[in-house]
Design a protein around this motif. Structure first.
Motif, mmCIF file in Angstrom:
data_model
loop_
_atom_site.group_PDB
_atom_site.id
_atom_site.type_symbol
_atom_site.label_atom_id
_atom_site.label_comp_id
_atom_site.label_asym_id
_atom_site.label_seq_id
_atom_site.Cartn_x
_atom_site.Cartn_y
_atom_site.Cartn_z
ATOM 1 N N LEU A 31 0.831 -1.214 0.000
ATOM 2 C CA LEU A 31 0.000 0.000 0.000
ATOM 3 C C LEU A 31 0.861 1.258 0.000
ATOM 4 C CD1 LEU A 31 -2.763 -1.081 2.559
ATOM 5 C CD2 LEU A 31 -3.017 -0.849 0.082
ATOM 6 N N TYR A 32 1.996 1.204 0.730
ATOM 7 C CA TYR A 32 2.930 2.342 0.694
ATOM 8 C C TYR A 32 3.463 2.561 -0.723
ATOM 9 C CZ TYR A 32 3.355 3.240 5.730
ATOM 10 O OH TYR A 32 3.116 3.610 7.020
ATOM 11 N N LYS A 33 3.708 1.471 -1.431
ATOM 12 C CA LYS A 33 4.200 1.567 -2.811
ATOM 13 C C LYS A 33 3.159 2.262 -3.692
ATOM 14 C CE LYS A 33 5.790 -1.301 -6.672
ATOM 15 N NZ LYS A 33 6.035 -2.697 -7.126
ATOM 16 N N LYS A 34 1.879 1.898 -3.539
ATOM 17 C CA LYS A 34 0.814 2.537 -4.319
ATOM 18 C C LYS A 34 0.689 4.013 -3.972
ATOM 19 C CE LYS A 34 -2.073 -1.597 -4.948
ATOM 20 N NZ LYS A 34 -3.393 -2.224 -4.644
ATOM 21 N N LEU A 35 0.817 4.328 -2.669
ATOM 22 C CA LEU A 35 0.734 5.728 -2.239
ATOM 23 C C LEU A 35 1.872 6.557 -2.828
ATOM 24 C CD1 LEU A 35 -0.787 7.757 -0.448
ATOM 25 C CD2 LEU A 35 0.701 7.093 1.449
ATOM 26 N N HIS A 36 3.070 5.949 -2.884
ATOM 27 C CA HIS A 36 4.221 6.638 -3.493
ATOM 28 C C HIS A 36 3.941 6.972 -4.966
ATOM 29 C CE1 HIS A 36 8.288 7.462 -4.899
ATOM 30 N NE2 HIS A 36 8.098 6.552 -5.824
#
Length: 559
Positions: free
Chosen positions: A43-48
């Motif tokens: 999810l952090y990757k998508k937010l980035h």
């Protein structure tokens, strides 16, 4: 119609902003609610990926959180993805040195080593980073390696982009003819895959290169591009091809055809952007001047000067205006434009301009002298011949003195500008080194505080390693060495020549000593005790054959 377009544009921007905010809020809620930390990394990757298009700072903060969580979980895949994204973040923010460090480390990942295609993609990123840094030999080396792998694996879509990058790199290296071959291959590749997004830029590159290259029959090549059914409806591409056709004919002394294609190009540019192109107006003025119609040429040139005050060829425009006025014997205006050229920075043809200025002044003086001669003839009966000669000599001396003073003033002003620039550069470099001192000292203080709070973990060296890796101390050290060597060129080389057995740690200690840092400041930066720093300096003095009384700091500052 224009109001409607503005409303549509505003609504599009508004909708994009709302969509971005909604997507961000949804992901933040999902991260907060997600109990599975491994899924939270994704999810952090998508937010980035959402932040990278809008907010670089938050995008990097998200990567830091992703890295910290992956380290906590000892999750290799998450760490690798965070590492890869950091490299691209540095590339997007034009920090090519840091990007190169991450891309080189990326090649050491097991997953990259095991896949030729993945390795080729890293080579492509390295090539782009070196291209951004304008180190084109290295850029070509890595792009060519990526090209060889993708050509073998026949991954054509990626191959199209690499061929385009190779063309840009080869052109930047000064080989226009060789770059054409790469652009032509990229053009064929994009036609095959109907890549309408990138096709116009390739056609623009080819049109420009065909027009300026020495290849046989560039006219036919340009017309072939123009007649391609893939671009018939693209007015922007057609306008660019017409512009290059006009440039080709102009360089080949065919002003009639050149004017025809320049006017076609201008018509399309006005249709697209509701305004003329300054380059086309300038070219039409040059054609008029070439035909001998300097009045018409001045009209075109003044349109450029009035409508496009930030025109990037202003020096050439002033030169052409001065020549046109000179040809019309309007020497006052010609002189004004020549003087304007002299005040501009980095004049390419200063000698020629000064010669033309002198000639214009001589002609202007000649006209003034004619009226003076008429007056002298009336006074000739009353004046002796020797007085007349003295008067003429004085006039010439005054003119010469004025010109010398003018040139001296221009020279002194440029020298002062150079001194200011050099002083500013020196201050910037010293500030960078000072900032690195403060940053490293602050980080080491944080490490000491953390170590004191975690005394119960004395046996767990992995904890300390993780903290140091997170703070990226070694990366800062590499950047410090880069800036220090840029400020004190040859310092490390001189030391190694004097004492080849000096270690990297010795050299680092020497650089901090040369900066006249105290023992305590040096100890804080190197994360050592004061006694260890004293011992290190003593060891260096022995390697440099210095006596106990000699000052190491004074010795290093003489190098």
């Amino acid at each position: 119609m224009m109001i409607f377009k503005k409303i549509v544009f505003f609504i599009t921007i508004l909708m994009s902003t709302i969509a971005f905010a909604q997507s961000r809020e949804v992901l933040l809620q999902q991260i907060s609610a997600q109990k599975d930390d491994t899924l939270k990394v994704g999810l952090y990757k998508k937010l980035h990926k959402i932040y990278i298009d809008f907010d670089y700072d938050r995008a990097y903060t998200t990567l830091q959180e992703m890295t910290a969580l992956s380290k906590k979980l000892k999750y290799p895949k998450g760490l690798e993805e965070a590492h890869q994204l950091k490299g691209m973040w540095f590339y997007y923010t034009n920090k090519s040195d840091s990007a190169l460090i991450y891309f080189h480390k990326e090649l050491q990942f097991k997953s990259i080593k095991a896949s030729k295609d993945k390795k080729a993609k890293v080579y492509n990123k390295l090539g782009l980073a070196f291209q951004q840094k304008q180190q084109f030999d290295s850029s070509f080396f890595y792009l060519n390696k990526a090209f060889s792998i993708f050509k073998e694996s026949k991954e054509d879509v990626t191959l199209c982009a690499i061929l385009n990058n190779l063309g840009l790199t080869v052109y930047s290296m000064g080989n226009a003819n060789k770059s054409i071959a790469y652009f032509e291959q990229a053009y064929a590749c994009m036609l095959e895959h109907n890549d309408q997004e990138n096709l116009p830029s390739i056609i623009n590159n080819l049109a420009s290169l065909y027009a300026i290259s020495g290849k046989k029959n560039p006219e036919a090549m340009l017309l072939k591009l123009l007649n391609n059914p893939e671009i018939k409806s693209n007015d922007n591409v057609k306008a660019t091809v017409y512009l290059n056709l006009g440039s080709f004919y102009f360089r080949n002394n065919d002003p009639t055809h050149a004017e025809r294609y320049f006017l076609k190009s201008d018509s399309l540019f006005q249709k697209i952007s509701k305004t003329s192109s300054p380059e086309i107006l300038h070219s039409l003025g040059s054609i008029a001047a070439k035909k001998g119609d300097n009045t018409k040429a001045i009209i075109y040139f003044n349109r450029v000067k009035d409508d496009f005050p930030n025109y990037n060829q202003s020096k050439l425009l002033n030169h052409d205006l001065a020549n046109a006025y000179f040809a019309l014997k309007q020497y006052d205006k010609a002189k004004a434009y020549y003087e304007e050229l002299l005040t501009q920075n980095d004049i390419d043809n200063k000698a020629a301009i000064e010669k033309a200025l002198t000639k214009a002044e001589e002609n202007l003086n000649f006209i003034k002298k004619e009226s003076e001669i008429k007056e002298l003839k009336l006074e000739k009966e009353l004046l002796q011949s020797d007085k007349v000669r003295v008067r003429i000599i004085i006039v010439f001396l005054v003119i010469a003195l004025v010109l010398l003073l003018l040139l001296g003033f221009i020279y002194l002003r440029k020298e002062r500008q150079k001194q200011k620039i050099n002083q500013l550069l020196l201050e910037q470099k010293n500030q960078k080194i000072k900032e690195f001192h403060q940053k490293i000292e602050q980080r080491n203080t944080v490490i000491l505080e953390i170590e004191s709070k975690f005394e119960e973990y004395k046996g767990q060296e992995q904890l300390k390693t993780d903290i140091i890796d997170t703070l990226d101390i070694h990366g800062d050290g590499e950047l410090f060495n880069y800036y220090f060597d840029d400020q004190h060129k040859g310092f490390y080389l001189s030391l190694k020549n004097i004492a080849p057995d000096l270690t990297n740690n010795d050299l680092r200690l020497c650089s901090l000593t040369k900066l006249r840092l105290s023992l305590k400041e040096t100890a804080n930066i190197l994360n050592l005790s004061v006694d260890a720093v004293k011992s290190g300096r003593y060891r260096i003095k022995k390697k440099l054959n210095l006596s106990q009384e000699e000052s190491l700091s004074d010795y290093l500052n003489k190098l």
